[in-house]
Design an enzyme around this catalytic site. Sequence first.
Site, PDB file in Angstrom:
ATOM      1  N   GLN A  64       0.813  -1.215   0.000  1.00  0.00           N
ATOM      2  CA  GLN A  64       0.000   0.000   0.000  1.00  0.00           C
ATOM      3  C   GLN A  64       0.847   1.266   0.000  1.00  0.00           C
ATOM      4  OE1 GLN A  64      -3.267  -0.023  -0.363  1.00  0.00           O
ATOM      5  NE2 GLN A  64      -3.476  -2.247  -0.226  1.00  0.00           N
TER       6      GLN A  64
ATOM      7  N   CYS B 160      -8.933  -9.268   0.044  1.00  0.00           N
ATOM      8  CA  CYS B 160      -8.470 -10.652   0.076  1.00  0.00           C
ATOM      9  C   CYS B 160      -9.279 -11.508   1.043  1.00  0.00           C
ATOM     10  CB  CYS B 160      -6.990 -10.697   0.453  1.00  0.00           C
ATOM     11  SG  CYS B 160      -5.919  -9.789  -0.673  1.00  0.00           S
TER      12      CYS B 160
END
Length: 384
Positions: free
Chosen positions: A178, A324
Amino acid sequence: MRVYLDNAATTRPYNEVREIVDEYNDKYYANASSLHSFGREARKGIEWAREEIAGLINASPREIIFTSGATESDNWAIRGAAYHNKNKGRHIITSAIEHHAVLHTCSQLEKEGFDVTYLPVDSDGNINIRELKDAIREDTILISIMAANNEIGTIEPIKEIGEIAGKKGILFHTDAVQAVGKMDIDVDKMNIDLLSMSAHKIHGPKGVGFLYINKKVILDVFMQGGGQERALRAGTYNAPSIAGFGKAVEIMKKSMSDDVKYIEKLRDYFIDDILKNVPDTILNGSREHRLCNNINFTFKGIEGEAFLYALDLEGIACSTGSACTADSGSESHVIDALGDSNKFEVGASVRFSLSKFNTKEEIDYTIEVLKRTVERLRKLSPFY
């Protein structure tokens, strides 16, 4: 209006990325390991991408090893370091809010006789440096702490962690999925030994990532087969996606500073409006040390999936947590780790993640929809 605010899950590829992927599929389709001219042409794109990526994090091109994505990179970094150094020690330090690619790998290693310390975090999602120092033992061989959290956007003090690990002679791995593209990463200045990254988080293709391995570090080989990637990671090169990765990095480097400022402005505008006008709302994660594109709210009295579907019907894409684990039906381990001050007895935690392609008009529309959706669902809720 349709508004995509799930960029922490994946991003829209740049037009130029799609073009170069198509070009390599159509024109430079040969196996990049082949010695003939067709193969050498395909290999040029791979080595160009390696140089672009290395420059982004101040690494040497030889220290960039291409993988199928950050999940593989995380697995390899942690397993490879653990197995290669098991004779020195079997203790690993990580945090309670890591991505499951890290947490599940550590859990498996525990079953194999390794000892793992999971550092807690404060209400903002920050680890405590003193607790990290206290957790280090003589048999500690690896510290794995993410650069920034995928759900709440909190940026961890990775430079300080790197300094501590370096002084103790302990390997330091960071999941930077990220963070790359949203903050400066310098593996040399931050004393990072291993770094994981995926292309699709920065407007590149899916299915390709890399693991940075400091030239002084030796890992156990993760995938056996041919001699690709200096015989460290076997498998036929995904040349189109690797070239696309390189193109995404090339584009990103030219505009990163301006893009970050623009996205931060949208983020702060969004956060300020909601906290001011929607009562019983918590902002999850650090306000000061936060990724430019991350917004994570908890709304009292609302069920998460109902809220997500209500926004989807209005054309707004967001997330209840990490993409996820979206189908697992489980509570976010990240929100849970923040403690009771970040929770309501019943409440929906929702992540909005922005990109350079979002506009103020989209944010205004999202704020409008969000306000009336919260009000409507709270009227229907027996918990508010």
